[in-house]
Design an enzyme around this catalytic site. Sequence first.
Site, PDB file in Angstrom:
ATOM      1  N   HIS A  34       0.835  -1.201   0.000  1.00 52.03           N
ATOM      2  CA  HIS A  34       0.000   0.000   0.000  1.00 52.03           C
ATOM      3  C   HIS A  34       0.874   1.258   0.000  1.00 52.03           C
ATOM      4  O   HIS A  34       0.740   2.117  -0.871  1.00 52.03           O
ATOM      5  CB  HIS A  34      -0.919  -0.029   1.226  1.00 52.03           C
ATOM      6  N   GLU A  35       1.770   1.342   0.963  1.00 48.68           N
ATOM      7  CA  GLU A  35       2.616   2.545   1.055  1.00 48.68           C
ATOM      8  C   GLU A  35       3.548   2.643  -0.155  1.00 48.68           C
ATOM      9  O   GLU A  35       3.840   3.738  -0.635  1.00 48.68           O
ATOM     10  CB  GLU A  35       3.412   2.554   2.362  1.00 48.68           C
TER      11      GLU A  35
ATOM     12  N   HIS B  74       1.719   4.336  -2.946  1.00 46.66           N
ATOM     13  CA  HIS B  74       1.794   5.801  -2.814  1.00 46.66           C
ATOM     14  C   HIS B  74       3.174   6.290  -3.266  1.00 46.66           C
ATOM     15  O   HIS B  74       3.304   7.310  -3.933  1.00 46.66           O
ATOM     16  CB  HIS B  74       1.604   6.220  -1.352  1.00 46.66           C
TER      17      HIS B  74
ATOM     18  N   HIS C 202       3.549   6.624  -6.912  1.00 43.05           N
ATOM     19  CA  HIS C 202       2.852   7.832  -7.356  1.00 43.05           C
ATOM     20  C   HIS C 202       3.775   9.048  -7.231  1.00 43.05           C
ATOM     21  O   HIS C 202       3.793   9.927  -8.081  1.00 43.05           O
ATOM     22  CB  HIS C 202       1.601   8.010  -6.490  1.00 43.05           C
TER      23      HIS C 202
HETATM   24 ZN   LIG Z   1      -3.049   5.208   1.792  1.00 38.80          ZN
END
Ligand SMILES: [Zn+2]
Length: 673
Positions: A468-469, A472, A475
């Site tokens: 998940h991290e 990010h 991104h």
């Molecule tokens: Zn998040």
Amino acid sequence: MDNPLLSGFTLPFGAPPFDRIRLGHYLPAFRAAMDAGRAEIDAIADNPDAPDFANTVEALEFAGSALERVSGVFFNLLEAESTPQMQQIAEELSPELTAYEMYISHHERLFARVRAVWEQRDTLTLDPDQRKLLEESYRGFVRSGALLSPGQKREYGRLEEELSLLELQYGRHVLDATNAWTLELDDEAQLEGLPAYLRELGAQTAREKGRNGWVFDLSHPSYVPFLQYSAHSGLRERMWRAYNSRALGGAFDNSALCLRIAGLRQRIARLLGYPDWTAYQLEERMARNVGNVRRLLDALMAPSLPAARREVAALLDYARARGYDGTSMQPWDFSYWSERYRSEHFALCEEELKPYFRLEDCIEAVFGLATRLYGIRFIPHPELPGYHPDVRVYAVEDADGSHLALLYADFFPRSSKRGGAWMTNFRELARRGALEERPLVSIVTNFTKPGPGTPSLLTHDELTTFLHEFGHALHGMLAQGRYPSLTGTNVARDFVELPSQLMENWAYEPAWLQSFARHWQSGEPIPAALGERLVAARNFHAAYFQVRQLRFGLLDLAWHTRGAESVTELEQAALADCSVLPDIPGSCISTAFSHIFSGGYSAGYYSYKWAEVLEADAFARFREEGIFNRETAASFRKNILERGSSEDEAVLYRRFRGHEPDPQALLRKLEIC
Ligand SMILES: [Zn+2]
């Protein structure tokens, strides 16, 4: 003065000189950077040339870069490597930083120039990102009251001040009401069903209160497992009723505050020219308007509600076969029976899985996944300073060898770090003319440290968190563009979780798990059946939990679109047709719904589900075309990861997916039909 925070970062890749930064550097650096920022703002406002895009809007975007640099270091370390002195500095700075922001947002000459450019917008030749920057810049001023008359500005200030006080008071009431109630047990028989760690927690809480026996309270670590495990329905009922009537009546009553907060928000929205608070909030989201939000919630609710009722009916049968004597499943019994069913059917013993997820293997696998999808590579740079010896620094290279970003990875807990996991930036992408500053990205987690003779092993949840991290981080690292406020993770709140949640999907893909997960001692690969069990466990009671989230979303919309006479009346009107468990008189959601009344999620609770639909629909394309398909990944990179919010997020999404976000994709993923 030799202040490393002010002298520019001269290490390779623009890495911050963490080894040279001392506590005493922060305050002088902040103050000098704010002075420099104010001077830059004044220079823009007082420019004798006629306002145009470059000398006003673009100049404003790049103003205050020294402050960005100092803040980027300080506020990230305040979370990840903090000391009491740093907390003190943060407190001392807080009013000065607020004053700095007010200086800009209330700068009338500056706004006059931004407005002048905005008024010519249809005659200017601007690229899409420039157009977006102009609109966001203008809107930022308008949203803080720049168009109001002096009398209205005073009114706006009063309303804002009252609102923030009431929101604080609401939050305090929830906390006080939560802390005020305890369940005190003296007889060991009352602990039946509770696991050892929970009994120990109860005993410890009792000792702290100077009591014998066991004390359970309404904090999450106590309340949630108590309802899951306690074999005593009567005790569960007491806990449930206390939890679900927090701040309803009594010394910490929030009923009146709910009405006043909602009322104040409507007045603020109308004063600023919006029909209601949802219109004001959603203007800056991908969803844009309440109609789009409702359509999504309704599309999910329609099939989920009957599916959730079937889940509960099946659970009732299961419970009755084991001695449950209710004719319907009571809300305080649901978690208990759900947990019993889950542990019987999908027992996923964390201890059974952990030996397959050695942190070092997981790092290699997660980086390797990014290499497989996007062609990027991670090169360790141990000579670059971290802010703590545990921090690892990598240079991230594109397939053609060009530099993309620095990635800081900080995996292990320590007392100077807050709990949880997050991604952040020390610096965002910025490009001005030929000068490009690539991002400095960081991921921070709290994974178990290696012990003597044992490596760091992750639970499956932690592996998912890592992905998940890391999503990010992609991104941030793959960002292209020029304006920091429109690149990387600076996107609408209901869009920002797309790259992160998308990455979580690989944690459930046997093909990926089997590519790296080996027992750290025996070297055996992870059993193939495990992937299926992971999916089954993820989707267990999925409809029930989906309806629960949808109800919160609907309640949030109700509070911010319609007027209300009373809390109970509003809740009944908003939720009457979508109950799954019996409605219990005397229980209430709104009086302890901190997310929307004091936590910044007002008219935004829907975004959890919105983001899930985006990621399920986006991952469906990977499923269709192959979960390691380079072309699919390239399209995701080009249309989403590189683009930040340089254009409307809905447009970016359609370019990747070829259609609007499809709620059916989430329903299929969760196997709700
Ligand atoms: Zn998040």
